[in-house]
Every structure is written in C-alpha cells, then in structure tokens.
Design a protein around this motif. Structure first.
Motif, PDB file in Angstrom:
ATOM      1  N   SER A   1      44.414  23.265  17.771  1.00  9.52           N
ATOM      2  CA  SER A   1      44.219  23.314  19.247  1.00  9.52           C
ATOM      3  C   SER A   1      44.528  24.564  19.395  1.00  9.52           C
ATOM      4  CB  SER A   1      43.735  21.863  19.567  1.00  9.52           C
ATOM      5  OG  SER A   1      42.912  21.272  18.938  1.00  9.52           O
ATOM      6  N   THR A   2      45.493  24.150  19.989  1.00  8.82           N
ATOM      7  CA  THR A   2      46.563  25.075  20.377  1.00  8.82           C
ATOM      8  C   THR A   2      46.576  27.130  20.505  1.00  8.82           C
ATOM      9  OG1 THR A   2      47.656  23.378  22.153  1.00  8.82           O
ATOM     10  CG2 THR A   2      48.368  26.114  22.188  1.00  8.82           C
TER      11      THR A   2
ATOM     12  N   GLN B   1      44.388  30.236  21.967  1.00 13.47           N
ATOM     13  CA  GLN B   1      45.230  31.065  21.973  1.00 13.47           C
ATOM     14  C   GLN B   1      44.482  32.010  20.953  1.00 13.47           C
ATOM     15  OE1 GLN B   1      49.398  29.786  21.795  1.00 13.47           O
ATOM     16  NE2 GLN B   1      49.878  29.337  23.866  1.00 13.47           N
TER      17      GLN B   1
END
Length: 352
Positions: free
Chosen positions: A236-237, A241
């Motif tokens: 998810s990160t 990003q």
C-alpha cells in the motif's frame, strides 16, 4: 489460457471490491438494485433477495447500483430509509470506503495463504563484497552467512538492510563460515544509493550484496499473520508513494501500464507457480484499493470527497459542479487508460 486467467483474476478482484460496497450498503439498509461484474450489455443475470446479480459484456470493472445513487443524475431524490441519498454523509463514506477496504483485506488474506503455502526470501548470505568497503576491511567474505546483528536475529537478507539503516553507530555481526562461528564489528558508511523509484539518496551501507540463494520461510500461524500485515502495508505504501512520484514527475508517464501489461504479468505469474499468481493478485488488489481512494470524481475517493464537503459545509455541491467534476474525473481516467494502452503497445514494438 493466459487471457482466461487474467479475466478470472480481474473478475475475482472486482467481485470483492463491489462486495465491500454491497455489504456496507445492506448493513445501513440501502437497497441495491444491481450487482454487476463488467460493464455494458448484460450477458447473464439472476435476481436474488431484491438484487440483480449479473455478468456484463466488458469485464474490465464492475459496479453496484444503489437506490438513490446515480452519477448521471446527481440531484436524484429517492425517498425512503432504503435510499443511499437519505443516509448521513458519514454512512455514505463508510459505504464508499468499504470497496477499497475489501481489496486491502483480500490482499492480506492472499499474503497469509502465501505464508502458509511457503513464502520465500533471499537468504542472509553474502555474495559480493565491495573493494575497500567497511565489510571488506572487517574481513567479510563471499558465502558468509549472517546470523545476528547486535541483538537482532537475522532470517532474511531484507532484515540486514533494516538493521543497518535503522541503527546508529558500529554494528556487531555474528557470522557462520564453513561451519565455524565468529563475530565482526563493522562501522557502516554513508554512501550514494537509489531507492525503488530510482531517486538518488544517502544511505548507511557496509558494501555487501546477496548471493542470490533463496530460502523457504517456515512461519507459524502468528508469524504468517504478521507477514500478511507487513506485506499489505508495504504494498500500500509503495503504491501511494508511486502515485505521488508520478504526479511530481519523478516517475515518467511512460512507466504507466495498461490492461495489456496487467494481463501479461498475470499470465506469466500463472505459468510460474501458484505462489507467484497469488503474489501478483494480492499486489493488484492493493493497487485497486489505493487507486480507488484517489480524490478523483467518478472514483470512490472522489465521492468520499463530496461527502466530506457536505459534512463540513452542511450542504451538497451543486448539481452543476458535481456533474462538471464527475465528467472531468471520467476524462482523467479515460486519458490514463489510453496512455497505459499506448505505453503497452510501444513496449510490444520495442521488444520485437
């Protein structure tokens, strides 16, 4: 066979996304007229408990049509406790968020199954040692196995990087070489490196690379849960990003892939192993969850934004503004889809 696998995986992911919306809507008593996998002409339909469950001609998405919600008619007023537009804004936000949330949950479940079936990782075995690096000066050699750094047990190569980056000062490495155990103290140095987005960064390093040896992780039930959680958060990160870097222009638009790229990746994964297929399915599921939360009108994130506006200002956006922003949202999405297909076709010709 690859095309069939792609369509099955995509339909599977869309089903769970829309199921999230459906269950949240029914929890708040909202009537759902249609639950559709695909868009366009209806191919198969079955009515069950007041909802028409259908497969449509174009399998690149899906939707649930609720009473009182229609993007083409933002001012629609359908009375009754079972209408979407009579629910409080926070309830509508929960219904909208439930779709992406279902994708995150599905990804976590898939990662859990990967852990149970036999997740693999790079072994903490040294491959290459850079000339004049802290590792070479400390006497580290190729094929040395790293067992522990300071008080942290090392299981995979990824563990080594985490400890080096997140620890200050010198590090004590506990190693195994030819059935002999010994320890070495290493002082990392700050060196130029690149992150996953190819940005130049400064990073604590000791000058070693992995041997490439792969190990199977023997994880307990609890460790499998932690593995699933960490992989879902990391994916998810990474995607959040990635979107940010794309907007900033750090990632070129030529990197955007379309349905052809997605189909090829799924097809290649299915021919490799069940673990590879589950991994790419989990990653795409997270991707769907993240992208649907973007504040673009016509996506779940855009509708959440409208409802937040209503909560703050105690009034809905005007029908004219709603329609304008929704149309702009569809234009943005269509442009991204066409750009993805254009990039896919370019890659095909460049590879020939």
């Amino acid at each position: 066979m690859g095309t069939i696998t792609f369509l099955l995986v995509l339909s599977f992911l869309v089903f769970f996304h829309e199921l999230g919306h459906f269950l949240a809507a029914r929890y708040f008593g909202v009537k759902v007229h249609v639950f559709s996998i695909g868009f366009g002409k209806q191919l198969f339909a079955k009515e069950w408990k007041g909802t028409t469950w259908q497969f449509a001609l174009i399998p690149l998405g899906g939707y649930v049509r609720m009473k009182g919600q229609d993007d083409t008619k933002p001012g629609i007023e359908e009375e009754g406790n079972d209408s979407y537009n009579t629910k409080k804004p926070w309830q509508r936000i929960v219904i909208l968020f439930a779709g992406p949330f279902a994708n995150f949950i599905l990804a976590a479940v898939l990662y859990f199954f990967i852990a149970v079936l036999g997740a693999s990782a790079l072994a903490p075995q040294v491959g290459k040692v850079l000339e004049n690096s802290p590792a070479q000066q400390a006497g580290i050699l190729a094929k040395d196995e790293i067992l522990k750094i300071n008080n942290t047990e090392i299981t995979t190569w990824n563990d080594i990087g985490k400890v080096i980056v997140n620890t200050q000062g010198p590090l004590k490495f506990y190693l195994k070489r030819d059935d002999k155990y010994f320890a070495k103290t290493i002082n990392p140095y700050i060196s130029d490196s690149q992150n996953m987005f190819k940005e130049k960064i400064k990073k604590r390093m000791i000058g070693i690379s992995p041997s490439g040896k792969v190990i199977n992780l023997d994880l307990s039930f609890g460790e499998s849960l932690v593995f699933a959680y960490e992989k879902t958060i990391f994916a998810s990160t990474m995607i959040f990003q990635g979107v940010q870097k794309l907007i900033q222009g750090i990632i070129p638009s030529s990197e955007i892939g379309g349905v052809i790229t997605i189909g090829k990746v799924i097809s290649d994964a299915s021919e490799s192993s069940i673990i590879a297929l589950l991994s790419i399915t989990a990653l795409i599921s997270v991707n769907l969850g993240v992208l649907n939360l973007l504040p673009i009108p016509a996506l779940d994130g855009g509708h959440i934004m409208f409802n937040l506006y209503e909560m703050i200002f105690r009034r809905k956006p005007s029908d004219k503004v709603f329609m304008f922003l929704t149309i702009m949202g569809w234009v943005i999405l269509a442009s991204l889809m066409l750009l993805g297909i254009y990039n896919d076709i370019n890659r095909i010709f460049l590879n020939e």
